[in-house]
Design an enzyme around this catalytic site. Structure first.
Site, PDB file in Angstrom:
ATOM      1  N   TYR A   1      -8.547  -3.216 -12.114  1.00 12.06           N
ATOM      2  CA  TYR A   1      -8.380  -1.834 -11.653  1.00 12.06           C
ATOM      3  C   TYR A   1      -6.960  -1.331 -11.835  1.00 12.06           C
ATOM      4  O   TYR A   1      -6.749  -0.156 -12.136  1.00 12.06           O
ATOM      5  CB  TYR A   1      -8.839  -1.707 -10.190  1.00 12.06           C
TER       6      TYR A   1
ATOM      7  N   LYS B   1       0.474   5.188  -6.211  1.00  8.99           N
ATOM      8  CA  LYS B   1      -0.526   5.214  -7.286  1.00  8.99           C
ATOM      9  C   LYS B   1      -1.290   6.508  -7.257  1.00  8.99           C
ATOM     10  O   LYS B   1      -1.507   7.178  -8.264  1.00  8.99           O
ATOM     11  CB  LYS B   1      -1.442   4.010  -7.101  1.00  8.99           C
TER      12      LYS B   1
ATOM     13  N   CYS C   1       0.820  -1.207   0.000  1.00 13.75           N
ATOM     14  CA  CYS C   1       0.000   0.000   0.000  1.00 13.75           C
ATOM     15  C   CYS C   1       0.851   1.253   0.000  1.00 13.75           C
ATOM     16  O   CYS C   1       0.713   2.123  -0.856  1.00 13.75           O
ATOM     17  CB  CYS C   1      -0.917   0.008   1.220  1.00 13.75           C
TER      18      CYS C   1
ATOM     19  N   CYS D   1      -1.380   1.723  -3.259  1.00  7.50           N
ATOM     20  CA  CYS D   1      -2.259   2.863  -2.986  1.00  7.50           C
ATOM     21  C   CYS D   1      -1.605   4.240  -3.010  1.00  7.50           C
ATOM     22  O   CYS D   1      -2.066   5.138  -3.729  1.00  7.50           O
ATOM     23  CB  CYS D   1      -2.907   2.723  -1.609  1.00  7.50           C
TER      24      CYS D   1
ATOM     25  N   HIS E   1     -26.063  21.890  -2.149  1.00  9.88           N
ATOM     26  CA  HIS E   1     -26.181  22.454  -3.483  1.00  9.88           C
ATOM     27  C   HIS E   1     -25.201  23.587  -3.694  1.00  9.88           C
ATOM     28  O   HIS E   1     -25.015  24.393  -2.787  1.00  9.88           O
ATOM     29  CB  HIS E   1     -27.632  22.961  -3.639  1.00  9.88           C
TER      30      HIS E   1
ATOM     31  N   GLU F   1     -25.506  15.486  -4.552  1.00  8.05           N
ATOM     32  CA  GLU F   1     -26.907  15.661  -4.155  1.00  8.05           C
ATOM     33  C   GLU F   1     -27.838  14.839  -5.041  1.00  8.05           C
ATOM     34  O   GLU F   1     -28.985  14.565  -4.667  1.00  8.05           O
ATOM     35  CB  GLU F   1     -27.322  17.134  -4.153  1.00  8.05           C
TER      36      GLU F   1
ATOM     37  N   GLU G   1      -6.117   2.023 -13.852  1.00 10.92           N
ATOM     38  CA  GLU G   1      -5.513   3.167 -13.155  1.00 10.92           C
ATOM     39  C   GLU G   1      -4.248   3.616 -13.868  1.00 10.92           C
ATOM     40  O   GLU G   1      -4.023   4.812 -14.074  1.00 10.92           O
ATOM     41  CB  GLU G   1      -5.241   2.811 -11.688  1.00 10.92           C
TER      42      GLU G   1
END
Lengths: 427, 568
Positions: B272, B139, B131, B136, B531, B536, B276
């Protein structure tokens, strides 16, 4: 619907079921709350009319526009400018990630403004279509209340239209408030700020609320020198104190000059066309633009509310009960004009619940608990629930507070000094 | 001589024996009492837990080690003395978490890890694990770097203009990225030290660096340590199939540390990692080609997300070659590489990267000999408490190939520490674990895909939104956002939530709390939106896009209910 003259007989009609009204609902103001209430009421089978002032980016007693503050001179154009301003900081950070960018990157303010205007015009058109698609009749002009079931629309050419309505909804929103100090006419409000012809190289912002903070961030992000003057120790009164301090720190980190516990006493024009703003500490600030972000007031002055006996509070807001009904049974109000929680999604909620109550046979009260919202400073602040101070005040027992303050990963390489803070008071 | 050793904490090691414990807390305990740790400095003899930190500066001698390794008992002999309560092999996400928490619960813990390198191998790794060093973190930094090109493009629509188009200097990025990794690995070492965990760095050597000798003994570079419990958290490594020319292929480790930027790169793989990196190199202006065996990328993800993301990535210039399997890599005279696939040959690549899966690092650990069962992929088989087939040996993280995500390894490690040292047997829970793919635009998801939801619930309601975000209406770029809610029709609970678009990972984290809590569509609808944002949309989806009804006879009964619930 053809023009109709006021008819005494109809005004005095007491039996609601037998009365013939021009509309089941007439809405004054086609902003977030008004449009939502109109559409949903029409969907429930009501015959709805709505009136709105003609479109203009800068509002006044006689101009406004379908879409209201949010679309034309609030949320939307504000967010567009925040996006535009955010790129400044991003471009800086990109260098540490290996990007070679010119020392000075050019920014074309007029281009951004034009794009913004194109977008709000586009949205204004969409809102008109939304109303038409829902079968809501739109009138352009200034609406006034004549009686509990009577409204009047003064059109652009001066002619008056009168309509009877079983229910009247006031959704006229609010407008920027200017403080009255000598030279105040030299200052602008947020309306003008969103439509400035020239980019201000030096701006003075008076106010400590979200509008002041957002504009300070926008102009600073685009390279202006910004002086932010506010009355309290920290901006954003009413927010969690810890978060207010973080926002202030981040603003300073980005180069905004903060002037706490400071008010402006007068504005004067200088020889070279700038504005000299004098603070109550005796300091003079020379600026291209002075923005008064000193609050907003409900638009109730010209509605002729006295004619129907609608009660207002001390701030001039329409008083309503939990169902958004005024003291007059046939007159209701939603949105900023009622000054409850002045946020678009809340106006939408109030409009929706109004429609359900009045035309769907399901009386429902809007729920104001745990409404999330954001301040689009750069970097932004977002909130839901109670501040630590409110939690302490309202708690039946002790509270626990968890916080996390960190330098986000992106900044470890970019070198940016923003700090991110999360805070969770728990009861 | 091993480096940065800390001495074991005597009291906790012997804590299981009440008699001994009492004796050690007496002030006038003579040093010569039948103490196998005779050679230790005086300060260690009467050491309550709170003095653990002061032990970090002492080294222990060979004599001590020899005495401790005498035991080879397989059973849970509580009166037996071990060097450590817990010995962890692998200082990555799972290992560090389990070790730290175990130590905080009062256990004496040691952890071993290979020396640092950006490229992992049998002899190299580093504290922090995949990681922090090869996953992670680097990356994400690369994703940040590569996103700027899109932002420069967007900014044009907002009035920004550049005299010259910004260019990217690869070496600046690598240097800054590596500096950050060094900083983080240092932080992880401090975290371990501050928790009182003994860190043993195994010296790089061809052959085994660490090996489990028996159910309670670990060998690190010839040194043996005994432990009541052993935790295996050695993670995984990239897997590249052996095909002709595979020696020219780089994996994700190498891709994160290249000496120069690829001009034209072939990425083989549809998961993935492949996506990526495709986004990263495309953003940094390489010519990117992705080769996948399947028809679509991201097998296992929601179908609509799979379609949406490849469309958005194509629009950004990435070229996808679908239903193509790699057969060989050829190097030409000018040094460029060609990729021969089942459909033909594509030439001119400066780099060819295989992102074709990861395999657990279970070789040469002595697992088979000691009786730890592996599955056919080489992953260690564990029960719900992360216990292996050997009662004193446990495993967490990628080496168990359950849900290969850092936060899951953290969860597994934390649960294990509680199970072993808090007397609270804790099973990690894998329901509604959110995750993200940091391709561009990124994906965030939590809960079930539509296909899984149909399998599990039969009747489902699906709400989707596919729109141009505000930023794109001004930038003029073809960016779009896709958002999706999947409900169980019967209960109206949100069982799946998916998003592909800018900020998806940040947005989905918040909504994951709602999905985990089992909230319904009505709860979502009752939540007021913020908003103007994209998020939302999740609380304003009024009309179902489709309703899936497995059994036609259920249609009549549930129809009006679902209509009412959908708020139409």
């Amino acid at each position: 619907m053809s023009r109709k003259m006021l008819n005494d007989g109809e005004v005095n009609q007491t039996n609601e079921d037998d009365a013939h009204y021009d509309f089941d609902l007439f809405v004054i103001g086609a902003g977030s709350g008004g449009v939502r209430a109109s559409r949903f009421s029409a969907n429930f089978g009501a015959k709805v009319g709505i009136c709105e002032l003609p479109f203009h980016p800068i509002s006044s007693e006689v101009v406004g526009g379908v879409g209201g503050t949010c679309v034309i001179r609030g949320c939307v154009p504000k967010k567009i400018l925040v996006y535009g301003a955010s790129f400044g900081g991003e471009i800086e950070d990109a260098r540490n990630y290996g990007w070679e960018v010119n020392e000075k990157v050019d920014f074309n303010w007029k281009k951004l403004l034009q794009k913004k205007t194109d977008e709000i015009v586009r949205l204004n058109g969409i809102y008109k279509r939304l109303l038409a698609n829902a079968g809501v009749k739109l009138f352009e002009g200034e609406g006034k209340i004549v009686g509990p079931n009577e409204v009047e629309v003064i059109q652009l050419d001066g002619t008056k239209l009168s309509y009877s309505a079983k229910h009247i909804l006031i959704a006229t929103g609010s407008r920027a408030h200017r403080i009255s100090i000598p030279g105040q006419e030299l200052a602008i409000t947020s309306d003008e700020a969103l439509s400035l012809e020239e980019f201000p190289k030096h701006a003075v912002v008076l106010g400590g609320g979200y509008i002041a903070v957002e504009f300070a961030s926008i102009w600073r992000g685009l390279g202006a020198t910004v002086d932010l003057c506010f009355r309290k120790e920290l901006p954003l009164r009413g927010f969690d104190d810890e978060m207010r301090a973080v926002v202030a720190r981040n603003l300073e980190g980005r180069g905004v000059n903060l002037h706490p516990r400071t008010n402006l006493t007068k504005l004067e024009k200088t020889e070279d066309g700038k504005i000299k703003a004098t603070t109550d500490h005796g300091e003079d600030l020379i600026a291209d633009v002075v923005l008064f972000a000193t609050g907003r007031v409900p638009n109730t002055k010209r509605l002729n509310l006295e004619a129907a006996g609608v009660e207002l509070d001390e701030a001039g807001a329409v008083k309503v009960d939990e169902y958004s009904r005024t003291n007059i049974p046939s007159i209701w109000a939603v949105g900023d004009v009622t000054n409850r929680m002045n946020l678009t999604p809340v106006a939408l909620m109030e409009g929706t619940f109004f429609a359900n109550t009045v035309f769907n046979g399901k009386p429902s009260k809007p729920d104001y608990r745990d409404v999330p919202y954001a301040v689009f400073s750069i970097p932004p602040l977002s909130v839901v629930g109670l501040s630590e101070e409110q939690a302490i005040e309202q708690a039946h027992g002790d509270i626990l507070v968890f916080t996390s303050t960190f330098n986000p990963m992106k900044n470890t390489v970019s070198g940016s000094r923003d700090s991110s803070v999360c805070s969770r008071p728990i009861r | 001589m091993a480096s940065s050793l800390t001495s074991p904490k005597l009291t906790t090691t012997i804590s299981s024996s009440p008699a001994l414990q009492t004796l050690f807390f007496r002030k006038n305990l003579p040093l010569s009492f039948s103490n196998p740790f005779l050679s230790l400095p005086k300060t260690l003899t009467s050491v309550p837990n709170r003095y653990r930190r002061s032990l970090s500066h002492h080294h222990y001698s060979r004599g001590f080690v020899a005495a401790a390794s005498a035991d080879s008992d397989n059973g849970a002999d509580l009166s037996r003395q071990y060097d450590f309560d817990l010995f962890t092999i692998g200082a990555g996400s799972g290992g560090v978490r389990a070790s730290r928490f175990a130590s905080n619960f009062g256990a004496s813990v040691a952890i071993c890890e290979l020396p640092f390198s950006t490229i992992s191998s049998e002899t190299t790794g580093g504290v922090g694990g995949t990681c922090v060093l090869r996953g992670c973190v680097p990356k994400k930094l690369m994703v940040y770097a590569s996103k700027y090109s899109h932002e420069f493009e967007e900014s044009n629509g907002f009035g920004w203009k550049y005299d010259n188009e910004p260019t990217h200097d690869w070496s600046t990025l690598m240097a800054n990225k590596n500096a950050e990794l060094q900083r983080l690995t240092g932080i992880y070492k401090n975290i371990l030290k501050n928790s009182g965990v003994t860190l043993i760095e195994g010296r790089g050597k061809v052959g085994q660096c660490k090996k489990i000798v028996d159910p309670h003994t670990v060998d690190v570079d010839g040194r043996r340590y005994s432990a009541r419990h052993i935790l295996i958290s050695v993670g995984g490594r990239p897997f590249i199939p052996e095909i002709p020319g595979s020696q020219y292929v780089i994996d994700s480790d190498a891709a994160l540390d290249l000496p120069s930027k690829p001009t034209k790169i072939a990425i083989v793989g549809g998961g993935y990692i492949a996506l990526e990196f495709a986004g990263i190199f495309n953003g940094l202006k390489s010519d990117v080609h992705v080769f996948i065996r399947q028809k679509k990328v991201l097998r296992g993800f929601d179908e609509e997300i799979r379609d949406f993301v490849s469309e958005q990535m194509s629009v950004r210039g990435i070229e996808f070659h679908t239903e193509e399997s790699p057969q060989a890599i050829l190097k030409s005279a000018d040094g460029s590489l060609s990729l021969k696939t089942s459909k033909g040959t594509v030439e001119g690549f400066s780099h060819i990267m295989f992102a074709t899966g990861r395999r657990p690092n279970t070789r040469n650990l002595g697992l088979e000999e000691v009786g730890v069962k592996l599955n056919k992929n080489g992953a260690i088989e564990v029960d719900e408490y992360s216990r292996t087939s050997v009662p004193s040996i446990w495993a967490v993280g990628d080496v168990t190939d359950r849900l290969n995500l850092t936060p899951v390894a953290l969860m597994e490690g934390g649960a294990l520490a509680k199970t072993l040292f808090q007397n609270e047997p804790t099973k990690p829970v894998y329901r509604a674990v959110p995750s993200a793919v940091f391709c561009q635009p990124p994906i965030g998801q939590v809960g079930l895909t539509e296909e899984q939801a149909i399998q599990e619930y039969g009747d489902i309601d699906v709400f989707t939104a596919n729109f141009r975000p505000l930023k794109a209406t001004l930038s003029g770029l073809p960016d779009r956002v896709f958002m999706k809610l999947i409900l169980s029709a019967k209960t109206q609970k949100v069982v799946g939530l998916h998003m592909c678009g800018e900020d998806s990972p940040e947005i989905v984290q918040g909504f994951a709390v709602a999905v985990k809590a089992g909230l319904t569509k009505a709860d979502f609808d009752a939540t007021v939106g913020v908003h103007p944002t994209a998020s939302e949309e999740f609380v304003t989806m009024r009309t179902p896009t489709r309703k899936i009804r497995k059994d036609p006879s259920s249609e009549g009964k549930t129809d009006s209910e679902t209509k009412a619930a959908a708020g139409v």
